[in-house]
Motif scaffolding. Sequence first.
Motif, PDB file in Angstrom:
ATOM      1  N   GLN A   1      50.151  -1.918  50.998  1.00 29.00           N
ATOM      2  CA  GLN A   1      49.693  -1.778  49.987  1.00 29.00           C
ATOM      3  C   GLN A   1      48.019  -2.318  50.097  1.00 29.00           C
TER       4      GLN A   1
ATOM      5  N   LEU B   1      51.278   8.979  52.268  1.00 29.51           N
ATOM      6  CA  LEU B   1      51.696   8.080  51.460  1.00 29.51           C
ATOM      7  C   LEU B   1      53.316   8.374  52.076  1.00 29.51           C
ATOM      8  N   GLU B   2      53.743   9.195  51.809  1.00 25.73           N
ATOM      9  CA  GLU B   2      54.878   9.844  52.243  1.00 25.73           C
ATOM     10  C   GLU B   2      55.163   9.759  53.259  1.00 25.73           C
TER      11      GLU B   2
ATOM     12  N   ARG C   1      62.185   5.491  56.465  1.00 17.97           N
ATOM     13  CA  ARG C   1      60.735   6.463  55.556  1.00 17.97           C
ATOM     14  C   ARG C   1      61.151   5.040  54.064  1.00 17.97           C
ATOM     15  N   LEU C   2      59.314   4.830  53.948  1.00 18.31           N
ATOM     16  CA  LEU C   2      59.537   4.105  52.579  1.00 18.31           C
ATOM     17  C   LEU C   2      59.175   3.805  51.237  1.00 18.31           C
ATOM     18  N   PHE C   3      58.900   6.031  51.117  1.00 16.56           N
ATOM     19  CA  PHE C   3      57.919   5.829  50.436  1.00 16.56           C
ATOM     20  C   PHE C   3      59.042   5.960  49.452  1.00 16.56           C
TER      21      PHE C   3
ATOM     22  N   GLY D   1      50.927   3.761  42.875  1.00 20.42           N
ATOM     23  CA  GLY D   1      50.813   2.330  43.219  1.00 20.42           C
ATOM     24  C   GLY D   1      49.594   1.588  43.224  1.00 20.42           C
TER      25      GLY D   1
ATOM     26  N   THR E   1      46.399   4.521  54.505  1.00 16.16           N
ATOM     27  CA  THR E   1      47.041   5.303  55.352  1.00 16.16           C
ATOM     28  C   THR E   1      46.220   5.685  56.903  1.00 16.16           C
TER      29      THR E   1
ATOM     30  N   TYR F   1      46.555   2.477  49.439  1.00 16.79           N
ATOM     31  CA  TYR F   1      48.231   2.374  50.552  1.00 16.79           C
ATOM     32  C   TYR F   1      46.916   2.586  51.989  1.00 16.79           C
TER      33      TYR F   1
ATOM     34  N   LEU G   1      54.585   7.421  55.463  1.00 18.48           N
ATOM     35  CA  LEU G   1      54.770   6.206  55.558  1.00 18.48           C
ATOM     36  C   LEU G   1      55.614   5.474  56.090  1.00 18.48           C
TER      37      LEU G   1
ATOM     38  N   GLU H   1      59.455   1.382  49.284  1.00 18.49           N
ATOM     39  CA  GLU H   1      59.222   0.480  49.639  1.00 18.49           C
ATOM     40  C   GLU H   1      57.727   0.076  50.540  1.00 18.49           C
ATOM     41  N   LEU H   2      56.595   0.231  49.846  1.00 17.89           N
ATOM     42  CA  LEU H   2      55.803   0.615  49.935  1.00 17.89           C
ATOM     43  C   LEU H   2      54.459  -0.495  50.030  1.00 17.89           C
TER      44      LEU H   2
END
Length: 350
Positions: free
Chosen positions: A270, A250-251, A260-262, A296, A243, A241, A253, A265-266
Amino acid sequence: MSRPSQRSLEQRLADGVIVGAEGYVFELERRGYVKAGPYVPEVILDAPDALRQLHREFLRAGADVMVALTYYAHREKLKDVGRADELEQLNRQAVRIANEVAREGGALVAANICNTWSYDPEDPIASGRVVRAQYEEQLGWAVEQGVDFVIAETFDHVGEALIGLDVCKQLGLPAMVTFASVQHGATYDGYDYVDACRILAEHGARIVGLNCSRGPATMLPLLERIRAAVDVAVAAQPVPYRTSPGAPALESLQSDDGRRLFPVELESFQCTRFEMAEFARRAREIGVDYIGICCGGGPHHVRAMAEALGRDTPASRYSPAIELHPVLGAARRDGGELLMGGWSAEEQPA
């Protein structure tokens, strides 16, 4: 039981970079076999063929290690999903499956332990006993089934990582110990990540490094510092991902509206296979010895990374040949001007 691979971890490190492949729970969640949230690998018992298939895909993509899917397969986590009485069966089955597939391609087999969420740095003695008991259970079964080494990973506390390493040493297993660098500079018990890796190396870890949380952009600077600080092998298994310094893990993002996407919904962050291939090349340049991928990651990422490191994998037979695409192929010329499937140079898509 004896070590399953004919060539040891030490021999493979001497030969060059080891290609790793993880991200099992994220990939199996996408396929409908793991529940997001608890991320307990119930798939081992409920759909073992799905796990076998993913192992085979990673193996074909160039992975040198089959990692037994015992991440979050410890007693505390199984209690969360009401399956604590299946703990031994699940752990033994995971190692058996990893061994079965590893034999198909001569891969190493790694036992796997991780952060337990049981460790409390304010009460390291009592909480440490709970952690140690969980690791002794898991690794005791793994040794009986046969493994080459242990991947002990995603640690937030040096104290917990040292317990995991100590259990590995007591069982005579080489250990790769990696930290999840969630925070900007330090573990939850206050150690700079470089110092954390140095401490684990000094206590006998064969490989130290980072896994999960950080993507290529924010992991590479830390890896350079770690490589300069330790004499043992270094491991890198980032998440695929994008970052950034503002959101290093990733937490953290978020969407444009601040959501929050973690963890589910990431997709908009990608990394492509080409970005992960470039990461593999850069990691090798700075001296990383074990180059893989974490949550991921998919087989297409692993294949691109292995190929970037000079491997010709079983899956490379099916690597992209865009020149043969009926629209995108650069096979036609019109009046001397190269057309990519009918587009002129001015009309090429970005």
